[in-house]
Design a protein around this motif. Structure first.
Motif, PDB file in Angstrom:
ATOM      1  N   ARG A 296       0.688  -1.131  -0.013  1.00 35.33           N
ATOM      2  CA  ARG A 296      -0.081  -0.212   0.126  1.00 35.33           C
ATOM      3  C   ARG A 296       0.843   1.138  -0.075  1.00 35.33           C
ATOM      4  NH1 ARG A 296      -3.544  -3.326   3.349  1.00 35.33           N
ATOM      5  NH2 ARG A 296      -2.332  -2.573   5.265  1.00 35.33           N
ATOM      6  N   LEU A 297       1.888   1.151   0.702  1.00 37.54           N
ATOM      7  CA  LEU A 297       2.758   2.294   0.628  1.00 37.54           C
ATOM      8  C   LEU A 297       3.296   2.732  -0.800  1.00 37.54           C
ATOM      9  CD1 LEU A 297       6.001   2.888   3.071  1.00 37.54           C
ATOM     10  CD2 LEU A 297       6.281   2.967   0.495  1.00 37.54           C
ATOM     11  N   CYS A 298       3.854   1.571  -1.526  1.00 40.13           N
ATOM     12  CA  CYS A 298       4.232   1.815  -2.904  1.00 40.13           C
ATOM     13  C   CYS A 298       3.136   2.299  -3.805  1.00 40.13           C
ATOM     14  CB  CYS A 298       4.975   0.364  -3.461  1.00 40.13           C
ATOM     15  SG  CYS A 298       6.254  -0.059  -2.683  1.00 40.13           S
ATOM     16  N   GLU A 299       1.805   1.655  -3.687  1.00 37.80           N
ATOM     17  CA  GLU A 299       0.835   2.013  -4.333  1.00 37.80           C
ATOM     18  C   GLU A 299       0.594   3.632  -4.179  1.00 37.80           C
ATOM     19  OE1 GLU A 299      -2.011  -0.637  -3.251  1.00 37.80           O
ATOM     20  OE2 GLU A 299      -1.071  -2.364  -4.342  1.00 37.80           O
ATOM     21  N   ALA A 300       0.483   4.095  -3.120  1.00 38.33           N
ATOM     22  CA  ALA A 300       0.055   5.428  -2.830  1.00 38.33           C
ATOM     23  C   ALA A 300       0.919   6.186  -3.428  1.00 38.33           C
ATOM     24  CB  ALA A 300      -0.170   5.506  -1.367  1.00 38.33           C
TER      25      ALA A 300
ATOM     26  N   HIS B 187       1.226  16.595  -4.044  1.00 38.01           N
ATOM     27  CA  HIS B 187       1.302  15.230  -3.979  1.00 38.01           C
ATOM     28  C   HIS B 187       2.051  14.737  -2.510  1.00 38.01           C
ATOM     29  CE1 HIS B 187       1.327  15.243  -8.621  1.00 38.01           C
ATOM     30  NE2 HIS B 187       0.118  15.427  -8.079  1.00 38.01           N
ATOM     31  N   ILE B 188       2.975  15.449  -2.118  1.00 36.99           N
ATOM     32  CA  ILE B 188       3.371  14.856  -0.721  1.00 36.99           C
ATOM     33  C   ILE B 188       2.571  14.776   0.270  1.00 36.99           C
ATOM     34  CG2 ILE B 188       5.143  15.661   0.848  1.00 36.99           C
ATOM     35  CD1 ILE B 188       6.865  17.091  -1.131  1.00 36.99           C
ATOM     36  N   CYS B 189       1.664  15.731   0.445  1.00 37.99           N
ATOM     37  CA  CYS B 189       0.698  15.582   1.596  1.00 37.99           C
ATOM     38  C   CYS B 189      -0.395  14.440   1.207  1.00 37.99           C
ATOM     39  CB  CYS B 189      -0.053  17.057   1.558  1.00 37.99           C
ATOM     40  SG  CYS B 189       0.930  18.436   2.033  1.00 37.99           S
ATOM     41  N   GLN B 190      -0.700  14.337  -0.115  1.00 39.87           N
ATOM     42  CA  GLN B 190      -1.423  13.250  -0.504  1.00 39.87           C
ATOM     43  C   GLN B 190      -0.777  11.912  -0.089  1.00 39.87           C
ATOM     44  OE1 GLN B 190      -2.822  13.362  -4.372  1.00 39.87           O
ATOM     45  NE2 GLN B 190      -3.206  10.969  -4.615  1.00 39.87           N
ATOM     46  N   VAL B 191       0.442  11.821  -0.352  1.00 35.34           N
ATOM     47  CA  VAL B 191       1.055  10.423  -0.080  1.00 35.34           C
ATOM     48  C   VAL B 191       0.904  10.170   1.317  1.00 35.34           C
ATOM     49  CG1 VAL B 191       3.169   9.179   0.001  1.00 35.34           C
ATOM     50  CG2 VAL B 191       2.413  10.329  -1.951  1.00 35.34           C
ATOM     51  N   ARG B 192       1.526  11.106   2.263  1.00 41.43           N
ATOM     52  CA  ARG B 192       1.244  11.117   3.442  1.00 41.43           C
ATOM     53  C   ARG B 192      -0.145  10.600   4.292  1.00 41.43           C
ATOM     54  NH1 ARG B 192       4.855  16.506   5.371  1.00 41.43           N
ATOM     55  NH2 ARG B 192       6.898  15.601   4.614  1.00 41.43           N
ATOM     56  N   ARG B 193      -1.165  11.207   3.691  1.00 39.85           N
ATOM     57  CA  ARG B 193      -2.487  11.066   4.007  1.00 39.85           C
ATOM     58  C   ARG B 193      -2.851   9.755   3.752  1.00 39.85           C
ATOM     59  NH1 ARG B 193      -3.652  16.017   1.718  1.00 39.85           N
ATOM     60  NH2 ARG B 193      -4.578  14.972  -0.179  1.00 39.85           N
ATOM     61  N   HIS B 194      -2.708   9.103   2.630  1.00 35.26           N
ATOM     62  CA  HIS B 194      -2.831   7.538   2.128  1.00 35.26           C
ATOM     63  C   HIS B 194      -1.972   6.792   2.775  1.00 35.26           C
ATOM     64  CE1 HIS B 194      -4.428   8.947  -2.079  1.00 35.26           C
ATOM     65  NE2 HIS B 194      -5.181   9.337  -0.905  1.00 35.26           N
ATOM     66  N   TRP B 195      -0.784   7.035   3.364  1.00 35.26           N
ATOM     67  CA  TRP B 195       0.112   6.081   4.076  1.00 35.26           C
ATOM     68  C   TRP B 195      -0.648   6.032   5.410  1.00 35.26           C
ATOM     69  CZ3 TRP B 195       5.851   7.778   3.291  1.00 35.26           C
ATOM     70  CH2 TRP B 195       6.289   7.297   1.978  1.00 35.26           C
TER      71      TRP B 195
ATOM     72  N   ALA C 211      -3.913   6.430   6.490  1.00 40.01           N
ATOM     73  CA  ALA C 211      -5.007   5.623   6.164  1.00 40.01           C
ATOM     74  C   ALA C 211      -4.868   4.289   6.168  1.00 40.01           C
ATOM     75  CB  ALA C 211      -5.795   6.190   4.885  1.00 40.01           C
ATOM     76  N   ALA C 212      -3.486   3.746   5.657  1.00 43.34           N
ATOM     77  CA  ALA C 212      -3.228   2.437   5.319  1.00 43.34           C
ATOM     78  C   ALA C 212      -2.350   1.714   6.392  1.00 43.34           C
ATOM     79  CB  ALA C 212      -2.479   2.117   4.057  1.00 43.34           C
ATOM     80  N   GLY C 213      -2.288   2.527   7.648  1.00 44.99           N
ATOM     81  CA  GLY C 213      -1.598   2.091   8.966  1.00 44.99           C
ATOM     82  C   GLY C 213      -0.130   2.354   8.458  1.00 44.99           C
ATOM     83  N   VAL C 214       0.492   3.185   7.759  1.00 45.59           N
ATOM     84  CA  VAL C 214       1.881   3.351   7.555  1.00 45.59           C
ATOM     85  C   VAL C 214       2.150   4.857   8.072  1.00 45.59           C
ATOM     86  CG1 VAL C 214       3.607   3.939   6.022  1.00 45.59           C
ATOM     87  CG2 VAL C 214       2.013   2.077   5.472  1.00 45.59           C
ATOM     88  N   HIS C 215       3.166   4.863   8.988  1.00 49.13           N
ATOM     89  CA  HIS C 215       3.501   6.222   9.547  1.00 49.13           C
ATOM     90  C   HIS C 215       4.474   6.888   9.021  1.00 49.13           C
ATOM     91  CE1 HIS C 215       1.405   4.260  13.137  1.00 49.13           C
ATOM     92  NE2 HIS C 215       1.895   3.213  12.865  1.00 49.13           N
ATOM     93  N   PRO C 216       4.054   8.081   8.459  1.00 46.04           N
ATOM     94  CA  PRO C 216       5.176   9.014   7.623  1.00 46.04           C
ATOM     95  C   PRO C 216       6.210   9.335   8.909  1.00 46.04           C
ATOM     96  CG  PRO C 216       2.925   9.624   7.071  1.00 46.04           C
ATOM     97  CD  PRO C 216       2.851   8.517   8.161  1.00 46.04           C
ATOM     98  N   LEU C 217       7.624   8.945   8.588  1.00 45.56           N
ATOM     99  CA  LEU C 217       8.546   9.403   9.647  1.00 45.56           C
ATOM    100  C   LEU C 217       9.102  10.915   9.226  1.00 45.56           C
ATOM    101  CD1 LEU C 217      10.723   5.971   9.895  1.00 45.56           C
ATOM    102  CD2 LEU C 217       8.898   7.524  11.633  1.00 45.56           C
ATOM    103  N   PRO C 218       9.221  11.764  10.033  1.00 44.23           N
ATOM    104  CA  PRO C 218       9.892  13.123   9.840  1.00 44.23           C
ATOM    105  C   PRO C 218      11.295  13.016   9.777  1.00 44.23           C
ATOM    106  CG  PRO C 218       9.101  12.949  12.071  1.00 44.23           C
ATOM    107  CD  PRO C 218       8.714  11.627  11.525  1.00 44.23           C
TER     108      PRO C 218
END
Length: 454
Positions: free
Chosen positions: A389-393, A423-431, A433-440
């Motif tokens: 899901r990370l890759c797909e988003a 696009h960066i914000c979109q990827v983070r939101r999708h991650w 939602a998929a249970g993937v935590h964006p790391l700062p």
């Protein structure tokens, strides 16, 4: 003249080392000479070393022999090749034309051939090392015995050594290097703090490598030895290979050099055997078959985004699993993967050096496809549902994404247009939602070389 332990008690040395991410070349890099690209990240492990003449549960240190006064500044002036350092018989030197170390003092044969550890010596440093870590409930006291540190006082020595294996290994390796030259190690207090885990759960950012590099650097500096990036890496590699000779050491190189690098692992069996035969100092100066580190420029117009799956995984277990499931070096699937990986890594490095962001993105997509093909052939589980899901988003907005490292959990990476904030914000939101935590996290800067002072 002030004794080393007394000088150490008045000094504090702090060193830190960054974590890492694999960009491409994982699994192939385990074999000596195969390339991988890594990037250091701005999450650090910090190691602080102080003198502890009154460490709890530790015996009193014997009187240390006179030694030159150590400077008060954190950076000592000596390097392995500089004045006042490891020069003279048995120090780093050139290899003879036959590939066999030559010159006086090259043999390093311990008088205790059956004592534990490959770098033992009959001149053990002074006793007394206390280690505290944010991964242990309380400090542990250790003493030297025939070149190894053993737990001193109450507690489970095997468990303590397992938790602190990389710190203990780093101290032992620096201690053995000093013992080769007849130099003492003063009593040490070592404190470790890390930003590479959350509540004891590791992110998969190379915490073992970072703590080894930071500990080697801090202990060596405290004892008056100033290390270059190459020496820092090599000492850490010797310490780490004693624990896991199958590890590539890419995490060590990223922590030692920082920034973006192309890395080729050395032949670890050769290096360990050389250290047993001729000593650590000469091994640091000798050629290491297969090994290369090349600094790479960062991509000019791309942003690195990192997602953590929340699923910790052991890289060593994943590599061992690959071999058990038909991924041995002599199998067709592994050979095909390694050939493809080597080509794409070299192409990706060329794209970075030429500033061709589109070319880099193409090679990252190829790397993801090759990992998926290897995963399909051996059934290792590199791509978990969250990593998929990370890759797909990321791919949905034109980014290139893949698991970073051994897969099966830990982190994935995405490279996308740095100017495309939407696009960066979109990827983070999708991650999220998929249970993937964006790391700062961001790429860490290249670490400057420390040069000897006159």
């Amino acid at each position: 003249m002030t004794a080393p332990a007394e000088v150490a008690a008045a000094r504090t040395v702090v060193r830190r080392a960054p974590g890492k991410l694999f960009v491409a070349g994982e699994y192939a890099v385990v074999d000596a000479g195969n390339p991988a690209i890594l990037v250091a990240v701005d999450r650090y492990i910090t190691v602080t070393v102080t003198g502890t003449p009154d460490a709890p549960d530790a015996p009193d240190a014997p009187d240390a022999p006179d030694a030159p006064d150590a400077p008060d500044a954190p950076d000592a002036p000596d390097s392995l090749g500089g004045p006042g350092s490891f020069s003279g018989p048995g120090a780093p030197g050139n290899l003879g034309g036959s590939g066999t170390p030559s010159g006086p003092g090259t043999a390093h044969t311990p008088r205790h051939p059956h004592s534990p550890g490959p770098f033992t010596t009959d001149r053990s440093p002074a006793p007394g090392v206390t280690i505290s870590s944010d991964l242990t409930p309380r400090p542990t006291a250790w003493r030297w015995h025939e070149g190894r540190l053993v737990l001193h006082g109450p507690g489970d020595g095997a468990q303590a050594r397992a938790v602190l294996a990389h710190v203990v290994g780093a101290v032992e390796t620096v201690g053995a290097l000093l013992a080769e030259r007849g130099l003492p190690v003063p009593e040490l207090g070592i404190a470790v703090s890390s930003r590479l885990h959350e509540g004891g759960r590791k992110y998969g950012l190379g915490s073992s490598g970072a703590v080894t590099v930071a500990a080697v650097d801090a202990v060596a500096a405290f004892c008056g030895v100033k290390l270059s990036a190459g020496e820092r890496y090599r000492l850490a590699m010797l310490a780490s290979a004693r624990i896991d000779p199958k590890g590539s050491g890419g995490d060590l190189a990223a922590s030692a050099w920082g920034g973006w690098i192309l890395y080729r692992a050395p032949d670890r069996a050769f290096v360990l055997d050389l250290a047993r035969r001729v000593g650590i100092a000469r091994t640091l100066a000798a050629p290491w078959p297969g090994h290369e580190v090349r600094r790479l420029p960062p991509p000019a117009g791309l942003r690195l985004e990192v997602g953590w799956t929340g699923e910790p995984v052991s890289t060593a277990s994943q590599v061992a699993g690959l071999q058990r499931r038909g991924g041995r070096p002599d199998t067709a699937a592994r050979r095909r993967y390694v050939r493809a990986s080597n080509r794409l890594v070299e192409a990706a490095a060329g794209a970075l050096e030429a500033g061709e962001d589109a070319g880099l993105l193409a090679q990252i997509r190829t790397a993801a496809a090759e990992l998926a093909r290897l995963d399909e052939a051996v059934g290792l589980g590199i791509f978990t549902p969250r990593l998929r899901r990370l890759c797909e988003a990321a791919e949905a907005v034109g980014a290139a994404a893949k698991p970073s490292g051994a897969g099966g959990g830990d982190c994935g990476i995405a490279l996308l247009d740095a100017a495309a904030s939407r696009h960066i914000c979109q990827v983070r939101r999708h991650w999220t939602a998929a249970g993937v935590h964006p790391l700062p996290v961001r790429p860490a800067a290249q670490r400057p070389e420390r040069t000897p002072q006159p």
